[in-house]
Design a protein around this motif. Sequence first.
Motif, PDB file in Angstrom:
ATOM      1  N   GLY A  52       0.819  -1.204   0.000  1.00 57.06           N
ATOM      2  CA  GLY A  52       0.000   0.000   0.000  1.00 57.06           C
ATOM      3  C   GLY A  52       0.852   1.253   0.000  1.00 57.06           C
ATOM      4  O   GLY A  52       0.543   2.242  -0.686  1.00 57.06           O
ATOM      5  N   ILE A  53       1.938   1.228   0.756  1.00 59.81           N
ATOM      6  CA  ILE A  53       2.861   2.362   0.799  1.00 59.81           C
ATOM      7  C   ILE A  53       3.545   2.549  -0.552  1.00 59.81           C
ATOM      8  O   ILE A  53       3.659   3.666  -1.066  1.00 59.81           O
ATOM      9  CB  ILE A  53       3.891   2.158   1.920  1.00 59.81           C
ATOM     10  N   ALA A  54       3.997   1.447  -1.139  1.00 63.19           N
ATOM     11  CA  ALA A  54       4.678   1.519  -2.434  1.00 63.19           C
ATOM     12  C   ALA A  54       3.767   2.127  -3.499  1.00 63.19           C
ATOM     13  O   ALA A  54       4.183   3.004  -4.273  1.00 63.19           O
ATOM     14  CB  ALA A  54       5.143   0.127  -2.855  1.00 63.19           C
TER      15      ALA A  54
ATOM     16  N   ALA B 255       3.627   3.165  13.779  1.00 64.11           N
ATOM     17  CA  ALA B 255       3.251   1.956  14.514  1.00 64.11           C
ATOM     18  C   ALA B 255       1.810   1.623  14.161  1.00 64.11           C
ATOM     19  O   ALA B 255       0.878   2.166  14.778  1.00 64.11           O
ATOM     20  CB  ALA B 255       3.415   2.166  16.018  1.00 64.11           C
ATOM     21  N   PRO B 256       1.597   0.792  13.149  1.00 63.88           N
ATOM     22  CA  PRO B 256       0.226   0.435  12.777  1.00 63.88           C
ATOM     23  C   PRO B 256      -0.481  -0.325  13.891  1.00 63.88           C
ATOM     24  O   PRO B 256       0.133  -1.070  14.649  1.00 63.88           O
ATOM     25  CB  PRO B 256       0.422  -0.462  11.549  1.00 63.88           C
TER      26      PRO B 256
ATOM     27  N   ALA C 125      -0.258   4.368   4.562  1.00 62.65           N
ATOM     28  CA  ALA C 125       0.511   5.038   3.507  1.00 62.65           C
ATOM     29  C   ALA C 125       0.415   6.546   3.617  1.00 62.65           C
ATOM     30  O   ALA C 125       1.400   7.259   3.375  1.00 62.65           O
ATOM     31  CB  ALA C 125       0.027   4.574   2.135  1.00 62.65           C
ATOM     32  N   GLY C 126      -0.748   7.068   3.993  1.00 59.59           N
ATOM     33  CA  GLY C 126      -0.899   8.511   4.091  1.00 59.59           C
ATOM     34  C   GLY C 126       0.063   9.124   5.090  1.00 59.59           C
ATOM     35  O   GLY C 126       0.639  10.204   4.846  1.00 59.59           O
ATOM     36  N   VAL C 127       0.269   8.453   6.217  1.00 61.44           N
ATOM     37  CA  VAL C 127       1.165   8.981   7.241  1.00 61.44           C
ATOM     38  C   VAL C 127       2.618   8.840   6.797  1.00 61.44           C
ATOM     39  O   VAL C 127       3.456   9.696   7.076  1.00 61.44           O
ATOM     40  CB  VAL C 127       0.910   8.282   8.586  1.00 61.44           C
ATOM     41  N   VAL C 128       2.933   7.763   6.095  1.00 55.98           N
ATOM     42  CA  VAL C 128       4.294   7.593   5.581  1.00 55.98           C
ATOM     43  C   VAL C 128       4.619   8.670   4.552  1.00 55.98           C
ATOM     44  O   VAL C 128       5.729   9.239   4.547  1.00 55.98           O
ATOM     45  CB  VAL C 128       4.477   6.182   4.988  1.00 55.98           C
ATOM     46  N   LEU C 129       3.682   8.992   3.673  1.00 55.16           N
ATOM     47  CA  LEU C 129       3.900  10.080   2.713  1.00 55.16           C
ATOM     48  C   LEU C 129       4.202  11.386   3.446  1.00 55.16           C
ATOM     49  O   LEU C 129       5.106  12.143   3.061  1.00 55.16           O
ATOM     50  CB  LEU C 129       2.674  10.256   1.823  1.00 55.16           C
ATOM     51  N   PHE C 130       3.452  11.644   4.504  1.00 53.16           N
ATOM     52  CA  PHE C 130       3.700  12.840   5.313  1.00 53.16           C
ATOM     53  C   PHE C 130       5.112  12.834   5.882  1.00 53.16           C
ATOM     54  O   PHE C 130       5.841  13.833   5.796  1.00 53.16           O
ATOM     55  CB  PHE C 130       2.662  12.901   6.438  1.00 53.16           C
TER      56      PHE C 130
ATOM     57  N   VAL D 182      -0.583   4.705  14.292  1.00 56.38           N
ATOM     58  CA  VAL D 182      -1.642   4.878  13.279  1.00 56.38           C
ATOM     59  C   VAL D 182      -2.601   3.704  13.497  1.00 56.38           C
ATOM     60  O   VAL D 182      -2.486   2.659  12.868  1.00 56.38           O
ATOM     61  CB  VAL D 182      -1.049   4.871  11.846  1.00 56.38           C
ATOM     62  N   ASP D 183      -3.513   3.901  14.452  1.00 59.40           N
ATOM     63  CA  ASP D 183      -4.221   2.744  15.008  1.00 59.40           C
ATOM     64  C   ASP D 183      -5.690   2.946  15.291  1.00 59.40           C
ATOM     65  O   ASP D 183      -6.317   2.124  15.951  1.00 59.40           O
ATOM     66  CB  ASP D 183      -3.528   2.321  16.309  1.00 59.40           C
ATOM     67  N   GLY D 184      -6.275   4.054  14.794  1.00 58.15           N
ATOM     68  CA  GLY D 184      -7.695   4.294  15.047  1.00 58.15           C
ATOM     69  C   GLY D 184      -8.023   4.536  16.502  1.00 58.15           C
ATOM     70  O   GLY D 184      -9.177   4.481  16.896  1.00 58.15           O
ATOM     71  N   GLY D 185      -6.977   4.780  17.299  1.00 51.70           N
ATOM     72  CA  GLY D 185      -7.185   5.013  18.731  1.00 51.70           C
ATOM     73  C   GLY D 185      -7.012   3.789  19.590  1.00 51.70           C
ATOM     74  O   GLY D 185      -7.289   3.830  20.802  1.00 51.70           O
ATOM     75  N   LEU D 186      -6.533   2.700  19.030  1.00 54.39           N
ATOM     76  CA  LEU D 186      -6.447   1.420  19.735  1.00 54.39           C
ATOM     77  C   LEU D 186      -5.726   1.505  21.075  1.00 54.39           C
ATOM     78  O   LEU D 186      -6.155   0.923  22.069  1.00 54.39           O
ATOM     79  CB  LEU D 186      -5.746   0.384  18.846  1.00 54.39           C
TER      80      LEU D 186
END
Length: 245
Positions: free
Chosen positions: A24-26, A180-181, A218-223, A239-243
Amino acid sequence: MKEALDFTGRTVLVVGGSSGIGNGIAQAFRAHGAAVHVWGTRASAADYKADEGSDMTGLEYTQMDVSDFAAIEAHKPPFATLDVLVLAQGTVIYRKGEFRMDGFTKVMDVNLNSLMACALKFRDMLAAAKGSLITISSTAAYHSTRGNPAYNASKTGAVGLTRTLAEAWAGEGIRVNGIAPGLVDTKLTKVTTENPERLAASLQNIPLGRLGTPADMAGVVLFLASPLSAYVVGQTLPVDGGLIL
């Protein structure tokens, strides 16, 4: 803002970019103009299938066993410059396999030791480009994972390695950060996502109420690879939806 996320003319390598979060990042970097190379374990790009969460369209593929550190060191990359290195390799062994030393060592070599091998391999290129190194850890770094000691230790180690390389290499112009996903729907998490009871219990602990996707990561990696984060160094962003709140 739009220009900051334009990677046209930039070269990106995503280790572990053949499937899951890495893929997804690629594809996100490719969509934003970069020339993207990926490393994976299979013999060729054709060995990855869309129904396994892989999209190899437009990506330059190299087979690499990242637990073979000598092979990484000897590798002659097909690019002369490198602007972004994303270390997304990862594995896990279930059914108590990480409580045996062979299993523990295998996971540590892939998830942690290979991060250092890859970072050292491409350090000079990244310094020349004033580039970014981005690690993919896990929210497992912030809590125990009872059945997977190696996975936990390796992901915790990745956070520490990210901090330390960031401090060590910032003076060379290399920005090192990570993400950290949380629970992302990939082949590594099928033990949870394909078990309805386990999945329901997991979703109850995520404030956003859904699984993460490779695109979310991927969005956070682009940032982190862009000028928008020019003053961010040594951080691993959950990057965990609040987990883990």
